[in-house]
Write a protein that holds these residues in place. Structure first.
Motif, PDB file in Angstrom:
ATOM      1  N   ILE A 100       0.856  -1.181   0.000  1.00 32.38           N
ATOM      2  CA  ILE A 100       0.000   0.000   0.000  1.00 32.38           C
ATOM      3  C   ILE A 100       0.894   1.233   0.000  1.00 32.38           C
ATOM      4  N   GLY A 101       0.548   2.206  -0.834  1.00 36.21           N
ATOM      5  CA  GLY A 101       1.290   3.462  -0.891  1.00 36.21           C
ATOM      6  C   GLY A 101       0.352   4.643  -0.811  1.00 36.21           C
ATOM      7  N   ILE A 102       0.844   5.728  -0.229  1.00 35.42           N
ATOM      8  CA  ILE A 102       0.075   6.970  -0.157  1.00 35.42           C
ATOM      9  C   ILE A 102       0.822   8.046  -0.929  1.00 35.42           C
ATOM     10  N   GLY A 103       0.077   8.852  -1.644  1.00 37.84           N
ATOM     11  CA  GLY A 103       0.661   9.944  -2.403  1.00 37.84           C
ATOM     12  C   GLY A 103      -0.048  11.242  -2.087  1.00 37.84           C
ATOM     13  N   TYR A 104       0.682  12.326  -2.229  1.00 39.73           N
ATOM     14  CA  TYR A 104       0.145  13.663  -1.975  1.00 39.73           C
ATOM     15  C   TYR A 104       0.729  14.617  -3.002  1.00 39.73           C
ATOM     16  N   ASP A 105      -0.064  15.580  -3.412  1.00 41.15           N
ATOM     17  CA  ASP A 105       0.460  16.672  -4.226  1.00 41.15           C
ATOM     18  C   ASP A 105      -0.438  17.882  -4.047  1.00 41.15           C
ATOM     19  N   SER A 106       0.152  19.038  -4.253  1.00 44.05           N
ATOM     20  CA  SER A 106      -0.603  20.290  -4.252  1.00 44.05           C
ATOM     21  C   SER A 106       0.030  21.218  -5.278  1.00 44.05           C
ATOM     22  N   HIS A 107      -0.808  22.009  -5.903  1.00 46.19           N
ATOM     23  CA  HIS A 107      -0.339  23.004  -6.866  1.00 46.19           C
ATOM     24  C   HIS A 107      -1.202  24.248  -6.726  1.00 46.19           C
ATOM     25  N   ARG A 108      -0.583  25.388  -6.992  1.00 42.44           N
ATOM     26  CA  ARG A 108      -1.336  26.643  -6.973  1.00 42.44           C
ATOM     27  C   ARG A 108      -1.916  26.910  -8.355  1.00 42.44           C
ATOM     28  N   PHE A 109      -3.039  27.639  -8.343  1.00 43.06           N
ATOM     29  CA  PHE A 109      -3.653  28.054  -9.603  1.00 43.06           C
ATOM     30  C   PHE A 109      -2.864  29.212 -10.204  1.00 43.06           C
ATOM     31  N   ILE A 110      -2.839  29.251 -11.529  1.00 44.01           N
ATOM     32  CA  ILE A 110      -2.201  30.338 -12.274  1.00 44.01           C
ATOM     33  C   ILE A 110      -3.069  30.620 -13.500  1.00 44.01           C
ATOM     34  N   ILE A 124      -2.844  13.078 -10.908  1.00 43.85           N
ATOM     35  CA  ILE A 124      -1.937  12.065 -11.459  1.00 43.85           C
ATOM     36  C   ILE A 124      -0.624  12.047 -10.699  1.00 43.85           C
ATOM     37  N   HIS A 125      -0.127  13.199 -10.300  1.00 42.09           N
ATOM     38  CA  HIS A 125       1.119  13.245  -9.525  1.00 42.09           C
ATOM     39  C   HIS A 125       0.974  12.490  -8.202  1.00 42.09           C
ATOM     40  N   ALA A 126      -0.145  12.660  -7.520  1.00 37.76           N
ATOM     41  CA  ALA A 126      -0.367  11.955  -6.254  1.00 37.76           C
ATOM     42  C   ALA A 126      -0.459  10.447  -6.474  1.00 37.76           C
ATOM     43  N   ILE A 127      -1.110  10.038  -7.557  1.00 39.56           N
ATOM     44  CA  ILE A 127      -1.199   8.603  -7.871  1.00 39.56           C
ATOM     45  C   ILE A 127       0.183   8.037  -8.163  1.00 39.56           C
TER      46      ILE A 127
END
Length: 159
Positions: free
Chosen positions: A5-15, A43-46
């Motif tokens: 099992i793996g966990i992923g996280y990502d965040s990006h700001r709007f532009i 997709i980055h978090a996955i």
């Protein structure tokens, strides 16, 4: 067979003046997500969840944000490269569960297309991909509509 099992996280700001991609789908909105690639935080978090489950590092190791060949690349291409490695190693994706946190736009009308896109790239059934949209109730950078956060969990079967 072994289960990981793996966990992923990502965040990006709007532009502004950038297309908004999420789950491989372009969503009509006034802004897109800032990133070296197309900024597709889902997709980055996955990808990070898959890599983490296998102890293969993280997305930055595989796809450095200072690589000029990756500038503005569609994240679907990055996910496809990870999928190719999974196939080579005979690793099967059992399930993907994700939470996308943003105030707007509402993603419910696009969830089915995102699930279809991700499942096609990964060569798995659409029923194995879950995407849930949530708000942050006006709190923090997400609540101020400055960006998006995504969490993903992946279950893998290893021979």
């Amino acid at each position: 067979m072994e289960i990981r099992i793996g966990i992923g996280y990502d965040s990006h700001r709007f532009i502004v003046e950038r297309p908004f991609y999420l789950g491989g789908v372009q969503i009509p909105y006034e802004s897109g997500l800032l990133g070296h690639s197309d900024g597709d935080a889902l997709i980055h978090a996955i990808i990070d969840a898959i890599l983490g489950a296998l102890n293969w590092g993280d997305i930055g190791k595989w796809f450095p944000d200072n690589d000029p060949e990756l500038k503005d690349i569609r994240s679907t291409m990055l996910l496809s490269k990870v999928k190719d490695k999974l196939i080579q190693e005979h690793i099967r994706i059992v399930n993907i569960d994700s939470v996308v946190i943003l105030e707007e736009p509402k993603i419910a009308p696009f969830v089915d297309s995102m699930r279809e896109t991700i499942s096609q790239i990964l060569c798995i059934e659409k029923e194995r991909v879950s995407i849930k949209g949530k708000t942050n109730e006006g709190m923090g950078f997400v609540g101020r509509k400055e960006g998006v956060q995504v969490f993903a969990v992946v279950v893998l079967e290893i021979p």
